[in-house]
Design a protein around this motif. Structure first.
Motif, PDB file in Angstrom:
ATOM      1  N   ILE A 180      40.264 -41.613  41.994  1.00 13.49           N
ATOM      2  CA  ILE A 180      40.155 -40.288  42.586  1.00 13.49           C
ATOM      3  C   ILE A 180      38.876 -40.254  43.407  1.00 13.49           C
ATOM      4  O   ILE A 180      37.820 -40.686  42.936  1.00 13.49           O
ATOM      5  CB  ILE A 180      40.135 -39.191  41.511  1.00 13.49           C
ATOM      6  N   GLY A 181      38.972 -39.756  44.639  1.00 11.26           N
ATOM      7  CA  GLY A 181      37.789 -39.736  45.486  1.00 11.26           C
ATOM      8  C   GLY A 181      37.920 -38.774  46.643  1.00 11.26           C
ATOM      9  O   GLY A 181      38.925 -38.071  46.784  1.00 11.26           O
ATOM     10  N   PRO A 182      36.878 -38.722  47.490  1.00 15.51           N
ATOM     11  CA  PRO A 182      36.878 -37.802  48.629  1.00 15.51           C
ATOM     12  C   PRO A 182      37.792 -38.278  49.751  1.00 15.51           C
ATOM     13  O   PRO A 182      37.954 -39.476  49.965  1.00 15.51           O
ATOM     14  CB  PRO A 182      35.412 -37.798  49.075  1.00 15.51           C
ATOM     15  N   SER A 183      38.379 -37.323  50.456  1.00 18.98           N
ATOM     16  CA  SER A 183      39.272 -37.651  51.561  1.00 18.98           C
ATOM     17  C   SER A 183      38.515 -38.051  52.815  1.00 18.98           C
ATOM     18  O   SER A 183      39.097 -38.631  53.728  1.00 18.98           O
ATOM     19  CB  SER A 183      40.179 -36.465  51.868  1.00 18.98           C
ATOM     20  N   GLY A 184      37.225 -37.719  52.886  1.00 22.65           N
ATOM     21  CA  GLY A 184      36.435 -38.113  54.047  1.00 22.65           C
ATOM     22  C   GLY A 184      36.344 -37.057  55.120  1.00 22.65           C
ATOM     23  O   GLY A 184      35.559 -37.175  56.051  1.00 22.65           O
ATOM     24  N   ALA A 185      37.140 -35.994  55.013  1.00 24.04           N
ATOM     25  CA  ALA A 185      37.104 -34.901  55.986  1.00 24.04           C
ATOM     26  C   ALA A 185      37.246 -33.590  55.239  1.00 24.04           C
ATOM     27  O   ALA A 185      38.176 -33.424  54.447  1.00 24.04           O
ATOM     28  CB  ALA A 185      38.212 -35.045  57.018  1.00 24.04           C
ATOM     29  N   PRO A 186      36.322 -32.628  55.465  1.00 22.02           N
ATOM     30  CA  PRO A 186      36.351 -31.374  54.701  1.00 22.02           C
ATOM     31  C   PRO A 186      37.671 -30.616  54.800  1.00 22.02           C
ATOM     32  O   PRO A 186      38.073 -29.938  53.866  1.00 22.02           O
ATOM     33  CB  PRO A 186      35.196 -30.568  55.313  1.00 22.02           C
ATOM     34  N   GLN A 187      38.354 -30.721  55.944  1.00 20.47           N
ATOM     35  CA  GLN A 187      39.597 -29.975  56.134  1.00 20.47           C
ATOM     36  C   GLN A 187      40.844 -30.799  55.831  1.00 20.47           C
ATOM     37  O   GLN A 187      41.965 -30.336  56.066  1.00 20.47           O
ATOM     38  CB  GLN A 187      39.670 -29.446  57.579  1.00 20.47           C
ATOM     39  N   ALA A 188      40.659 -32.014  55.331  1.00 18.49           N
ATOM     40  CA  ALA A 188      41.809 -32.871  55.069  1.00 18.49           C
ATOM     41  C   ALA A 188      42.646 -32.325  53.930  1.00 18.49           C
ATOM     42  O   ALA A 188      42.152 -31.676  53.013  1.00 18.49           O
ATOM     43  CB  ALA A 188      41.337 -34.286  54.737  1.00 18.49           C
ATOM     44  N   THR A 189      43.934 -32.603  53.990  1.00 17.26           N
ATOM     45  CA  THR A 189      44.854 -32.188  52.934  1.00 17.26           C
ATOM     46  C   THR A 189      44.776 -33.168  51.766  1.00 17.26           C
ATOM     47  O   THR A 189      44.745 -34.386  51.974  1.00 17.26           O
ATOM     48  CB  THR A 189      46.290 -32.140  53.471  1.00 17.26           C
ATOM     49  N   ALA A 190      44.742 -32.660  50.552  1.00 18.17           N
ATOM     50  CA  ALA A 190      44.739 -33.528  49.382  1.00 18.17           C
ATOM     51  C   ALA A 190      46.060 -34.289  49.302  1.00 18.17           C
ATOM     52  O   ALA A 190      47.126 -33.743  49.623  1.00 18.17           O
ATOM     53  CB  ALA A 190      44.525 -32.705  48.118  1.00 18.17           C
ATOM     54  N   ALA A 191      45.992 -35.532  48.871  1.00 20.69           N
ATOM     55  CA  ALA A 191      47.205 -36.342  48.795  1.00 20.69           C
ATOM     56  C   ALA A 191      46.985 -37.546  47.899  1.00 20.69           C
ATOM     57  O   ALA A 191      45.859 -38.025  47.735  1.00 20.69           O
ATOM     58  CB  ALA A 191      47.607 -36.816  50.190  1.00 20.69           C
ATOM     59  N   TRP A 192      48.088 -38.017  47.314  1.00 19.23           N
ATOM     60  CA  TRP A 192      48.115 -39.321  46.669  1.00 19.23           C
ATOM     61  C   TRP A 192      48.445 -40.352  47.740  1.00 19.23           C
ATOM     62  O   TRP A 192      49.344 -40.134  48.565  1.00 19.23           O
ATOM     63  CB  TRP A 192      49.167 -39.370  45.576  1.00 19.23           C
ATOM     64  N   ARG A 193      47.728 -41.469  47.733  1.00 15.76           N
ATOM     65  CA  ARG A 193      47.971 -42.528  48.718  1.00 15.76           C
ATOM     66  C   ARG A 193      48.358 -43.803  47.987  1.00 15.76           C
ATOM     67  O   ARG A 193      47.735 -44.189  47.002  1.00 15.76           O
ATOM     68  CB  ARG A 193      46.730 -42.758  49.569  1.00 15.76           C
TER      69      ARG A 193
END
Length: 252
Positions: A180-193
């Motif tokens: 679990i970690g940060p998406s790298g962009a404040p407005q990014a949508t949370a997602a499983w990758r």
């Protein structure tokens, strides 16, 4: 060949591609990963490699774009869906039967990341992992990883290692399960990758381009193997990662 063992509760165990055009997806992933396909119903198929189930594809003409979904193992869907609701998540599809395989449900966590639940019966989950053409890892990325960690701890009992650069290894019964970690962009949508293994990330990325996919980040060394963020021809994102991680020494 690395065969999966029994999946403990909360461990990613299965991946499903939802896409508007199943035959197109079969051509793409068949050429990319040498997958073969077994039809399981109208607009549905299971992908196999060396005869083992590794993923599923299903059609969704109304979906805005194709997407991969991570499924987490659970021995009791009724109990797990109650835990998810109590922890602040939502159940978007109530538990349903998958004939001759098991039971499933769909959920969304409080960060907005969709995921699936799988109660395996005849099929525990992916039968082959951690080699080229198979799932190797799953990660949850969001603008608020602390909130994500709190949710998955309450819902599935995850334990965590000390964060490194904001990323945390999640454990189930002491064993690595996901990260679990940060998406790298404040407005990014949370997602499983989802990460899929490859013997050569550069060569597979080039093949993906030739098949009509998009390379979003060029292959580069990481502590876990040379990897690239890519997108298939219908818009579903995933990661290619070299296995075994022969570039790890370079990245250390």
């Amino acid at each position: 060949m690395p065969k999966a063992g029994r999946y403990r509760e909360g461990v990613p165990c299965w991946v499903v591609l939802t896409t508007p055009d199943v035959p197109r997806a079969e051509r793409f992933y068949g050429a990319l990963f040498d997958w073969e396909f077994v039809p399981t119903g109208p607009g549905e198929a299971v992908a196999t490699r060396h005869g083992a189930q590794v993923a599923a594809i299903t059609s969704s003409p109304v979906a805005p774009a194709a997407a991969w979904t991570t499924y987490l193992a659970c021995p009791d869907l009724r109990r797990t869906t109650a835990q998810i609701r109590a922890s602040g998540g939502r159940i978007t599809r109530e538990p349903y039967e998958v004939p001759d395989q098991g039971r499933a449900a769909l959920a969304v966590d409080p960060l907005g990341a969709p995921f699936g639940l799988w109660q395996g019966e005849a099929v525990e989950g992916a039968g082959l992992v951690n080699e080229p053409g198979t799932p190797t890892w799953n990660e949850h990325l969001s603008p608020d990883p602390d909130a994500a960690r709190a949710f998955y701890r309450r819902a599935f009992g995850y334990g965590y290692d000390r964060p490194r650069a904001g990323h945390t290894l999640a454990r189930v019964a002491g064993l690595p399960a996901c990260s679990i970690g940060p998406s790298g962009a404040p407005q990014a949508t949370a997602a499983w990758r989802i990460q899929f293994g490859t013997a050569d990330a550069d060569r597979t990325a080039a093949r993906l381009r030739a098949l009509g996919g998009t390379v979003l980040t060029d292959p580069a060394p990481t502590p876990f193997g040379r990897s690239a963020l890519v997108r298939d021809g219908a818009g579903a994102e995933f990661v290619l990662i070299a296995v075994p991680p022969d570039e790890s020494a370079e990245a250390a």
